[in-house]
Structure formats: structure tokens, C-alpha cells
Design an enzyme around this catalytic site. Structure first.
Site, short mmCIF file in Angstrom:
data_model
loop_
_atom_site.label_atom_id
_atom_site.label_comp_id
_atom_site.label_asym_id
_atom_site.label_seq_id
_atom_site.Cartn_x
_atom_site.Cartn_y
_atom_site.Cartn_z
N GLU A 1 0.78 -0.96 0.32
CA GLU A 1 0.29 0.28 0.46
C GLU A 1 0.67 1.15 0.03
O GLU A 1 1.66 1.33 0.40
CB GLU A 1 -1.01 0.01 1.18
CG GLU A 1 -2.00 0.85 1.22
CD GLU A 1 -2.73 1.15 2.29
OE1 GLU A 1 -3.47 1.78 2.75
OE2 GLU A 1 -2.61 -0.07 3.41
N LYS B 1 -9.04 3.26 -2.39
CA LYS B 1 -9.54 2.38 -1.30
C LYS B 1 -11.15 3.07 -1.38
O LYS B 1 -11.57 3.76 -0.84
CB LYS B 1 -8.77 2.85 -0.57
CG LYS B 1 -8.64 1.96 0.94
CD LYS B 1 -7.20 1.75 1.86
CE LYS B 1 -7.51 1.01 3.50
NZ LYS B 1 -6.08 1.62 3.88
N CYS C 1 -5.45 -3.41 2.08
CA CYS C 1 -5.81 -3.48 3.17
C CYS C 1 -6.68 -3.45 4.53
O CYS C 1 -7.34 -4.66 4.38
CB CYS C 1 -5.04 -2.60 4.09
SG CYS C 1 -3.74 -2.13 6.10
N PRO D 1 21.75 3.69 28.91
CA PRO D 1 22.25 3.46 30.55
C PRO D 1 22.09 1.82 30.64
O PRO D 1 20.45 2.25 30.95
CB PRO D 1 21.22 4.68 30.39
CG PRO D 1 20.74 5.83 29.77
CD PRO D 1 20.56 4.49 28.49
N SER E 1 21.29 -0.50 33.65
CA SER E 1 21.19 -0.28 35.41
C SER E 1 20.90 -1.39 36.28
O SER E 1 21.48 -0.91 37.08
CB SER E 1 19.88 -0.35 35.76
OG SER E 1 19.33 -1.07 34.88
N GLY E 2 21.56 -2.54 35.44
CA GLY E 2 21.48 -3.87 36.08
C GLY E 2 20.31 -4.22 36.51
O GLY E 2 20.10 -5.66 36.80
N GLY E 3 19.27 -3.73 35.85
CA GLY E 3 18.22 -4.22 36.15
C GLY E 3 17.21 -4.96 34.57
O GLY E 3 17.76 -5.12 33.53
N ILE E 4 16.13 -5.27 34.74
CA ILE E 4 15.70 -6.57 33.55
C ILE E 4 15.12 -5.50 31.71
O ILE E 4 15.21 -6.02 31.32
CB ILE E 4 14.64 -7.70 33.75
CG1 ILE E 4 14.95 -8.53 33.04
CG2 ILE E 4 13.25 -6.87 33.85
CD1 ILE E 4 13.53 -9.89 33.74
N ASP E 5 14.83 -4.37 32.28
CA ASP E 5 14.37 -3.52 31.82
C ASP E 5 15.39 -3.07 30.50
O ASP E 5 15.67 -3.12 29.35
CB ASP E 5 13.52 -2.75 32.56
CG ASP E 5 12.17 -3.05 32.09
OD1 ASP E 5 11.68 -3.69 32.18
OD2 ASP E 5 11.75 -2.09 32.98
N SER E 6 16.48 -2.52 30.96
CA SER E 6 17.43 -1.49 30.43
C SER E 6 18.04 -3.26 29.57
O SER E 6 19.53 -2.78 29.11
CB SER E 6 18.43 -1.35 30.82
OG SER E 6 19.01 -1.89 32.24
#
Length: 710
Positions: free
Chosen positions: A45, A114, A174, A357, A359-364
Site C-alpha cells: 500500500e 480504497k 489492507c 544507560p 542499570s543492571g535491571g531487567i528492562d535495560s
């Protein structure tokens, strides 16, 4: 014998307003289709302009340049002896339409606007275009630049079908597949055997099966061959168009392309027997009854056949066999979709790499692993001879033609920068996890303590006001505690942009870096983030992915990518590490939020997908959770969510552009349009919830007493 024909559809990585690049990719797809023996080629499209032009569709220039591109296609060798289904915007009688332009052997046969426009979720087509009336046909005056090539002045514009010497072709675009009264039903009953569908359909977790089921059902009911084309890639905004071009016949998939790919052009071909369509339709007497009563479409005649002479008598050419549809697991979708999106964003932005950055956490961690997945895909494509990826990789690496990436860690070290920004509130565990992860991925990693910067801000405030704020654990108020946390969070954003600009310079590399954010969809929904902290970045690959899905992704990547360190992230308690750690207190995300991530995901789906306000949400959850908790406790949970959602909604006005992956994303840009100044007391709504909860508990107590008497 049967009637064999070869058909082609494609996925193209188009880019909004990149007319030169879009033309190149269109011509390449036609060349490949022709090379494989196809005489019909279907494209995505609005492929000429790119689907994501947005308000540029309101500009006359966009229509002028679209015709200029079409002129180049008409003049090309590729267009000869081919039927081409090309997507572009067209203005007719000063009204703008989203159109298919059907070309046969270098001449325009039909402009098909369309009929049903997509106008929900991420789509705003009625802002730019007007829907065409079904079965309406008019004459269109071609631009003189086109007339000079085709020697045509007028061509039909409207809801027509195309008759070739051997079959009949009809177009859907579509959204028309998704509507209850899809055009393919009427077209199929009127004898159309080949349906083309040109899409600009974006990725969303667990969505592909909906698309495939609809296409299979369309041809299972009405019979026929369905050619589905789609864009693939990032064409300039939050969406990743996830390709998966398909050929489906009589309810079965004949060919299926990739959903996620770094290829700019992917052509899917299949050889089919038209007699199979006719036989399939002839089996049902009821279809014949409906067909003879169906109003006929206007047919535009094309003096071409889709069959080749060399196919007719060649017993060694066989129809393509049906196949089982292929679906990625949700965790695979997370590994591949955002990675491909990041690659397109990086190479097209002409920057030097990404800065995160860590951080040592699961998201980053999840964001970093997605970048690692991107590097793996780049190396794989380079090794397989993808020249466009190789060219982009060499430019990003600053290397000449002798360089070919062969190791994802080596390539990551060139274009991916990570940094642990610690304070006195940070733990040794998160610092070590960040360092270990960077080693496994190969990123250029830095580690710093920013306590001196934090203390200088504290000192400045004390100097100006004469007041010294304290953390709650040291006797400070909630206001002081939150302000001291926010200072750290916002300083990390400032440092991220400083390092993103200067780290390449430190390595004698030209250009700056794009800063990556790593706030997940649940935290954005709740507002559990600091405005203008590290959630403020250039792009965020996980901003519309739930915590639950991110954990599944990390567990998958631990084994698939052979990264044992990821197990440590899965076991760690999510924490912002913005308050002092003591023997009796460690900050916890879920404790801070007052709700679990699983509950947040449920609230999010009810609020957005099921369109629930507080009363409706309570009415649903009281049945879901009624066996575990009292109605008044359910009411308290719902009210707590809506309170925090409403007081924090303003944060969505500045949220980092995120890869769209989840149906309950709170993205304020165009997907989730809400006020950002609420009456957070929700007085009327909450009173209704409380009254219903009290009544439900009263009835339950009464029923319990009656049961004891009985």
C-alpha cells in the site's frame, strides 16, 4: 491439462518520502518477479510514497512526485509484458484518494481508490484521504507527463475489476480485508479469481494469526487466489511493518514470506492452477445461486494472459504445494521485530550507533539484548551476501570494502555503547550484572559514580533555600524523598546525552549516538517513571512491551543466544535503586507502585483493548478475582490504578517514541488519545464502584446467612 500461472507478491522496506529509494526497490521487485516467470506483480500500500507520510499526504508535492515515480516505472524495461499493481496517492477532482494503479504492458488500465479506510488505532487515513463509493466508476484525466509516455488521456478510476485473456483480477487494499463486508466476497461471486491485497500493516505481538486467518477464510469461503503484499521495516515512525507477503488459494497457504527481515526487497512467487479455483467453486450449488444474483462489476479488458507459452506444455512445471502457516513465538517476535526496527532507524538516521544507560535491571537488560539481536541479524545477513546491509554496516563501522562483519560482539563493540551510572544507593550486584552483560554482548562499556554531581545539586538547593531535604528512611517527608530520587534519575538523562555526543569523539569516531530508553509499557501506563529521566531518550524498543513478555524474552534469549548471565536478571527483584539501602529496606518497584506487573497488564488491556472506564473495569474484575478477594478489595485496586494513571498521564505527552508492539500501549502520539489533565478523584465513577461493591458484599453476606439457616 490444467491452467498454470506464476504470480508474485512482495514485501518492500519503503521509507516515507524517499522517492528515489522507493522507486529503486519497486523496480527491483518487478525485475525479480519477472525473472521468476510471473506476469502479475503486487506491491504494498502506498509503496511509491511510503505509507507513513502522514500530513505530507495533504501536500501537492507528494502527489506530483508520486506521478514522477510512476512515469519512471512506465518507461522502464521492467514494466513491459507485466501487469503491475502499484500503490500511490491520487488526487481526482481536488479530492485525495489512497489508490492502486494497475498497469498492463506499460499502459494504465485502472486507478482503483480504497473504499474502506483504516481510521483506528495507529491509523488516521480519513485525515488524509476520502473513501471511494463502491461500484462507482468515473474517468480520470492523466497528467501530461504520463500521457506523453502512455499516449493515453483518460483512464477509468473506480471500483472495477480487470479481465485478462485467461482470468479476472480484483483489488482489495489492507483494511478492506478486515471489514465485515469485504469486497472480495462480491468480486468472487462475480467471477474474480485472483484477489490482490496491498497493505501497510504493522507488527503487534500475537497479531499475525488474525491476518492469516482472515485471508485463509476469505478464499476458503469464496474460492480463489489471494496475493497479499505488505511493507516491511521502519518507514519513519514508531511502527514496524512486518511483511509476511503471502499467496493463499482456496483456504490454504501456498507461499509465505518472512515476517521480520533486513532485506529491502523480498519477492514471493507461486505457481498455481486456475482450474483448481474453478473446480473448488463449482462444488457448491449455493454459491452458484448467489453468484447469478450478484450485480456485475465493470470489467476493464487487458489484452494479455498471465500464462506463459513455455509453461503450458512443460510437464516438469508443477503447482506450488500448500504449506502450514509459520508463526513466531511472542519472545521470538520481541527478539526480531524491535531489532529490525532499530537497524532501520540507525542506518537511516546516519548516526554512529546507540547509547544505553545500563542499570543492571531487567528492562535495560532487555533493551541491550535486543541490540545484540540486531547485531546478530546484521552479521548473518552480511555473511549471506545482503549487499545493502553490508554497505550500511561498513559505513557504520567506518571501514572500507575489505571489512565484512563476522562476529556480532565485534560489531557491537563498534556501534553499541553502554554505561552504568551508579550512586551511593546503587548495589554491587547491579553494577556487576551490567558489566557482565556488556562483556557478553560486546558493547563499549563505561562505569561511573555520579555522587559528586548529585551532591552538588543538593548543595545548590540548600544554598538557595536554606533547607536540606532528606530521604524518608532518614526522617524526610514523602515530598523530600521523591524529589531526591528524581534528582538522580534526571541527572542520568543529562549524562546519557553528554556521553552519547562525546564518546565517539573520544574514540576518534565521527558522529553522535542515539540514546535508547528502557521503560516498559506497564510502567508508562502507571506513570512509574520520572519525567525527563532515562525514560526520555531518542527511541525505546521496549516501550510497548509488558514486563511479563520481557521476562519471557530474556528466558528465551538466555538459551537461544547462549547468555547464561541473563538468568541473574530474571532472578533479581526489580528496583530503581534511588533510595538508600539498609539491612531492613531495599527499594522494590512493585511495592513502590502498589500493584503488581501482572495486575497492570490486566488493567491496561481492560482500559484500552476492552475500552473500560472504572465502573466497567470493576464489573469485569469482580467476577475474575471474586474467588480470591472481596468486592471492596477489587474496588480499591481499580480505584488505585485509575488514580495513579490519571495523575501521571501528563508524562505520556513527552514519552520517548517507542516501537509499537502491544495493543494496550498508552502512547499519546496517535495511538491512545486521552486528556492529560484529569479530575483524579473520579468522584462520580468511584462512588458508583463503591456502591456496587458494597451491594455485592451485602448480598454475599445475606446469602451466606440464608445458607446457614437452611
Amino acid at each position: 491439462m490444467g491452467h498454470l500461472i506464476t504470480l508474485a507478491t512482495c514485501s518492500l522496506n519503503q521509507w516515507a518520502l524517499d522517492f528515489e529509494g522507493n522507486l529503486k526497490r519497486i523496480l527491483e521487485s518487478i525485475r525479480v518477479a519477472k525473472e521468476r516467470g510471473a506476469k502479475l506483480r503486487v506491491g504494498p500500500e502506498l509503496e511509491v510514497t511510503g505509507y507513513g507520510c502522514q500530513d505530507h499526504f495533504l501536500e501537492g508535492d507528494t502527489y506530483l512526485h508520486a506521478w514522477e515515480v510512476l512515469a519512471e516505472i512506465l518507461k522502464s524495461e521492467e514494466a513491459k509484458d507485466m501487469i503491475l499493481d502499484i500503490g500511490m496517492p491520487v488526487m481526482h477532482k481536488s479530492v485525495k484518494y489512497n489508490c492502486r494503479v494497475i498497469i498492463a504492458d506499460g499502459k494504465i488500465v485502472l486507478i482503483r481508490p480504497k473504499i474502506y479506510l483504516a481510521n483506528d488505532g495507529n491509523y488516521r487515513e480519513m485525515r488524509f484521504f476520502t473513501p471511494w463509493t463502491p461500484k462507482k466508476v468515473e474517468q480520470y484525466f492523466l497528467p501530461r507527463m504520463i500521457s506523453s509516455i502512455t499516449k493515453q488521456v483518460l483512464v477509468p478510476i473506480g471500483d472495477c475489476v480487470i479481465s485478462t485473456l485467461d482470468t479476472c483480477i480484483g483489488c482489495e487494499t489492507c483494511e478492506e480485508l478486515f471489514t465485515p463486508a469485504s469486497p472480495h466476497i462480491q468480486m468472487g461471486l462475480d467471477g474474480v479469481e485472483i484477489f490482490t491485497n496491498s497493505s501497510g500493516s504493522h507488527h503487534e505481538l500475537r497479531k499475525l494469526n488474525t491476518r492469516i486467518d482472515l485471508i485463509k477464510a476469505a478464499t476458503a469461503k469464496v474460492g480463489g487466489i489471494y496475493l497479499y503484499a505488505n511493507q516491511q521495516g521502519c518507514d519513519g515512525d514508531r511502527l514496524y511493518y512486518d511483511g509476511c507477503a503471502m499467496v493463499v488459494m482456496n483456504g490454504e497457504i501456498i507461499a509465505q514470506g518472512s515476517q521480520f527481515s533486513l532485506k529491502d526487497v523480498e519477492v514471493i512467487t507461486a505457481t498455481v492452477d486456475l482450474e483448481d479455483v474453478r473446480s473448488f467453486r463449482a462444488r457448491m450449488a449455493s454459491r452458484g445461486m448467489q453468484a447469478q444474483a450478484t450485480p456485475a462489476y465493470v470489467r476493464e479488458q487487458v489484452n494479455m494472459a498471465l500464462s506463459h507459452d513455455h509453461i503450458k506444455d512443460n510437464i516438469h512445471i508443477r503447482p506450488t504445494k500448500p504449506q502450514v502457516p509459520f508463526y513466531h513465538l511472542p519472545e521470538e517476535e520481541i527478539a526480531l521485530g524491535p531489532a529490525c526496527w532499530l537497524w532501520d532507524y540507525l542506518r537511516r538516521s546516519k548516526t554512529a550507533g546507540y547509547f544505553l544507560p545500563l542499570s543492571g535491571g531487567i528492562d535495560s537488560c532487555a533493551t541491550a539484548v535486543i541490540v545484540a539481536s540486531m547485531c546478530r541479524l546484521v552479521v548473518k545477513d552480511c555473511q549471506e551476501g545482503n549487499l545493502q546491509v553490508l554497505e550500511d554496516a561498513r559505513r557504520l563501522a567506518g571501514e572500507d570494502d575489505s571489512y565484512t562483519p563476522s562476529d556480532s560482539r565485534e560489531f557491537a563493540h563498534r556501534i553499541f555503547y553502554t554505561c552504568y551510572m551508579g550512586t551511593e544507593n546503587s548495589s554491587a550486584e547491579t553494577r556487576k550484572r551490567a558489566k557482565d552483560l556488556s562483556d557478553v554482548i560486546g558493547s563499549y562499556h563505561t562505569d561511573l559514580n555520579m555522587d559528586t554531581v548529585v551532591k552538588s545539586i543538593h548543595g545548590l538547593f540548600t544554598l538557595v533555600t536554606g533547607k536540606m531535604p532528606k530521604y524518608r528512611i532518614h526522617g524526610g517527608s514523602d515530598t523530600e524523598n521523591l524529589a531526591l530520587q528524581n534528582i538522580q534519575a534526571r541527572l542520568r538523562m543529562l549524562l546519557a546525552y553528554l556521553f552519547a555526543q562525546l564518546l565517539p569523539w573520544c574514540r576518534s569516531i565521527k558522529g553522535g549516538l542515539l540514546v535508547l530508553g528502557s521503560a516498559n509499557v506497564d510502567e508508562s501506563l502507571r506513570g512509574y517513571l520520572t519525567k525527563y529521566d532515562c525514560s526520555s531518550a531518542d527511541v525505546n524498543p521496549i516501550g510497548a512491551i509488558s514486563k511479563h513478555d520481557l521476562k519471557r524474552f530474556i528466558a528465551y534469549a538466555e538459551k537461544k543466544f547462549e547468555m547464561p548471565i541473563l538468568g541473574d536478571f530474571l532472578d533479581a527483584v526489580p528496583t530503581a535503586e534511588l533510595e538508600p539501602i539498609t539491612e531492613s529496606y531495599v527499594q522494590s518497584d512493585e511495592a513502590d507502585m502498589g500493584m503488581t506487573y501482572d495486575d497492570l497488564a490486566r488493567y491496561g488491556r481492560l482500559r484500552k483493548v476492552d475500552r473500560c472506564g472504572p465502573y466497567s473495569m470493576f464489573s469485569k474484575l469482580v467476577h475474575e478475582w471474586g474467588d480470591e478477594i472481596k468486592p471492596t478489595d477489587v474496588a480499591a485496586k481499580v480505584k488505585r490504578f485509575f488514580f495513579y494513571y490519571s495523575i501521571n498521564r501528563h508524562k505520556m505527552t513527552t514519552i520517548t517514541p517507542s516501537y509499537h508492539a502491544e495493543a494496550y500501549s498508552p502512547d499519546d502520539n496517535r495511538f491512545d488519545l486521552r486528556p492529560f489533565l484529569y479530575n483524579s478523584s473520579w468522584k462520580w465513577q468511584f462512588e458508583r464502584v463503591d456502591r456496587l461493591a458494597a451491594e455485592l458484599e451485602r448480598q454475599a453476606s445475606e446469602n451466606e446467612l440464608n445458607g446457614q439457616v437452611d
